[in-house]
Design a protein around this motif. Structure first.
Motif, short mmCIF file in Angstrom:
data_model
loop_
_atom_site.label_atom_id
_atom_site.label_comp_id
_atom_site.label_asym_id
_atom_site.label_seq_id
_atom_site.Cartn_x
_atom_site.Cartn_y
_atom_site.Cartn_z
N GLY A 104 0.79 -1.22 0.00
CA GLY A 104 0.00 0.00 0.00
C GLY A 104 0.82 1.26 0.00
N TRP A 105 0.11 2.35 0.28
CA TRP A 105 0.68 3.67 0.27
C TRP A 105 0.27 4.45 1.51
CZ3 TRP A 105 3.98 5.02 -3.65
CH2 TRP A 105 3.97 4.21 -4.79
N PHE A 106 1.24 5.16 2.04
CA PHE A 106 1.02 6.10 3.12
C PHE A 106 1.59 7.44 2.66
CE2 PHE A 106 -0.18 3.57 6.94
CZ PHE A 106 -0.18 2.33 6.34
N ARG A 107 1.17 8.51 3.28
CA ARG A 107 1.74 9.81 2.93
C ARG A 107 1.98 10.62 4.19
NH1 ARG A 107 -3.59 12.39 0.04
NH2 ARG A 107 -4.77 12.91 1.94
N SER A 137 2.14 13.62 10.80
CA SER A 137 2.49 12.20 10.88
C SER A 137 2.18 11.49 9.57
CB SER A 137 1.73 11.55 12.04
OG SER A 137 0.35 11.66 11.84
N ARG A 138 2.72 10.30 9.44
CA ARG A 138 2.48 9.50 8.24
C ARG A 138 1.11 8.84 8.36
NH1 ARG A 138 7.37 5.70 6.31
NH2 ARG A 138 8.39 7.73 6.68
N ASN A 139 0.30 8.99 7.34
CA ASN A 139 -1.08 8.48 7.38
C ASN A 139 -1.37 7.51 6.24
OD1 ASN A 139 -1.91 10.01 9.66
ND2 ASN A 139 -2.13 11.82 8.35
N HIS A 140 -2.28 6.62 6.51
CA HIS A 140 -2.70 5.62 5.54
C HIS A 140 -3.43 6.28 4.37
CE1 HIS A 140 -5.99 2.87 4.14
NE2 HIS A 140 -4.95 2.07 3.96
N VAL A 141 -3.08 5.88 3.16
CA VAL A 141 -3.78 6.35 1.96
C VAL A 141 -4.60 5.21 1.37
CG1 VAL A 141 -3.51 7.24 -0.39
CG2 VAL A 141 -2.02 8.08 1.46
N ALA A 142 -3.92 4.11 1.06
CA ALA A 142 -4.62 2.97 0.46
C ALA A 142 -3.78 1.72 0.62
CB ALA A 142 -4.88 3.22 -1.03
N SER A 190 -5.34 -10.94 -1.79
CA SER A 190 -6.57 -11.40 -2.43
C SER A 190 -7.26 -10.29 -3.22
CB SER A 190 -7.54 -11.96 -1.39
OG SER A 190 -7.91 -10.95 -0.47
N GLY A 191 -6.68 -9.09 -3.17
CA GLY A 191 -7.23 -7.98 -3.93
C GLY A 191 -8.18 -7.07 -3.18
N THR A 192 -8.35 -7.33 -1.90
CA THR A 192 -9.21 -6.46 -1.09
C THR A 192 -8.52 -5.11 -0.88
OG1 THR A 192 -10.17 -8.34 0.05
CG2 THR A 192 -10.39 -6.19 1.10
N THR A 193 -9.25 -4.03 -1.12
CA THR A 193 -8.68 -2.69 -1.00
C THR A 193 -9.28 -1.94 0.19
OG1 THR A 193 -10.31 -1.82 -2.54
CG2 THR A 193 -8.20 -2.51 -3.46
N ASN A 194 -8.49 -1.00 0.68
CA ASN A 194 -8.95 -0.16 1.78
C ASN A 194 -8.37 1.23 1.55
OD1 ASN A 194 -10.11 0.59 4.23
ND2 ASN A 194 -8.28 0.06 5.39
N TYR A 195 -9.22 2.25 1.69
CA TYR A 195 -8.80 3.62 1.41
C TYR A 195 -9.03 4.53 2.60
CZ TYR A 195 -8.82 2.21 -3.51
OH TYR A 195 -8.57 1.57 -4.70
N GLY A 196 -8.16 5.52 2.72
CA GLY A 196 -8.41 6.56 3.69
C GLY A 196 -9.62 7.38 3.28
#
Length: 115
Positions: free
Chosen positions: A35-38, A44-49, A54-60
């Motif tokens: 994934g990606w954080f920014r 602070s560093r935060n979750h982006v996606a 298995s291909g399950t996605t999660n987004y900020g």
């Protein structure tokens, strides 16, 4: 050990698009989460996606509907397509990998959105 190399950052006007790439030094077929954080200046560093094996996605919440994460296992690469960029999307974007109990980070790529 997993080496991660990001690319695709740059300067873009608000409303524009960028596509980030993160190439891993190992096969990603069995990697649990990528994934990606920014990190914005002074924050602070935060979750982006993130995307699982298995291909399950999660987004900020702030990027839902604008960003899309994908992975191409045969290329050992994860992508982040960013559309409708906003000034507040500015920051250093870090690629992230979780494999078993280990976590790995890339060096980061700068994304700057001008208003």
């Amino acid at each position: 050990q997993v080496q991660l190399v990001e690319s695709g950052g740059g300067l873009v006007q608000a409303g524009g698009s960028l596509k980030l790439s993160c190439a891993a030094s190992v096969s990603i077929f069995s990697i649990d989460v990528m994934g990606w954080f920014r990190q914005a200046p002074g924050k602070s560093r935060n979750h982006v996606a993130t995307i699982t094996s298995s291909g399950t996605t999660n987004y900020g919440d702030s990027v839902k509907g604008r960003f899309t994460i994908s992975r191409v296992n045969v290329k050992n690469t994860v992508y982040l397509q960013m559309n409708g960029l906003k000034f507040e999307d500015t920051g250093v974007y870090y690629c992230y990998v979780a494999r078993g109990l280990s976590q790995y980070w890339g060096q980061g790529t700068q994304v700057t959105v001008s208003s």
